[in-house]
Design a protein around this motif. Structure first.
Motif, PDB file in Angstrom:
ATOM      1  N   LYS A  24       0.848  -1.194   0.000  1.00 55.58           N
ATOM      2  CA  LYS A  24       0.000   0.000   0.000  1.00 55.58           C
ATOM      3  C   LYS A  24       0.879   1.238   0.000  1.00 55.58           C
ATOM      4  O   LYS A  24       1.983   1.238   0.564  1.00 55.58           O
ATOM      5  CB  LYS A  24      -0.960   0.003   1.186  1.00 55.58           C
ATOM      6  N   LYS A  27       1.123   6.755   3.391  1.00 63.02           N
ATOM      7  CA  LYS A  27       0.162   7.822   3.610  1.00 63.02           C
ATOM      8  C   LYS A  27       0.889   9.166   3.636  1.00 63.02           C
ATOM      9  O   LYS A  27       1.868   9.332   4.362  1.00 63.02           O
ATOM     10  CB  LYS A  27      -0.585   7.597   4.921  1.00 63.02           C
ATOM     11  N   LYS A 102       7.987   5.353   3.673  1.00 61.95           N
ATOM     12  CA  LYS A 102       7.394   4.861   4.921  1.00 61.95           C
ATOM     13  C   LYS A 102       8.401   4.974   6.066  1.00 61.95           C
ATOM     14  O   LYS A 102       8.063   5.403   7.171  1.00 61.95           O
ATOM     15  CB  LYS A 102       6.926   3.411   4.761  1.00 61.95           C
TER      16      LYS A 102
END
Length: 133
Positions: A24, A27, A102
């Motif tokens: 993923k 964010k 990340k």
């Protein structure tokens, strides 16, 4: 439903969940196409550009001004990356740069972007001489 089928379904669900968590997007990471990446590099507040590929890949050609900090060494070299400056990341395909983002987010970096598609999507020139790491 028999127990074997339930176990198989749970096993598949766990594998799918782990794959999703691994791949993923980070964010807050901005995805830049080639033109956006070039535009960010020319801003007056110069970003810190990191090529997260391995040294052997870097020697084959890199974006001018990029510092080679391989993903495999990133955790030990975090102190080299300024937290008060935008950081642009790239790799060969975009996967390692997302993993690097990340790690940098967890270390307190906030302004991160990466070259979506990596050097495979890059249509600019590459430099072929080795810079200091």
């Amino acid at each position: 439903m028999d127990t074997g089928l339930i176990i198989n379904i749970l096993f598949i669900a766990v594998i799918v969940w782990f794959a999703y968590m691994k791949f993923k997007p980070a964010k807050g990471l901005r995805n830049l196409n080639t033109e956006g990446f070039k535009a960010e590099m020319t801003k007056p507040d110069k970003p810190f550009v990191i090529d997260v590929r391995e040294p052997s890949e870097y020697k084959g050609g890199y974006i001018a001004g990029a510092k080679n900090i391989p993903l495999s060494q990133l955790s030990g070299r975090l102190s080299e990356i300024p937290k008060d400056q935008q950081v642009l990341l790239y790799c060969r395909s975009g996967m390692r740069s997302q993993s690097a983002a990340k790690m940098l987010f967890k270390n307190g970096h906030t302004e991160l972007a990466h070259l979506q598609g990596g050097l495979g999507a890059w249509n600019g020139n590459l430099t072929h001489k080795l810079l200091d790491r």
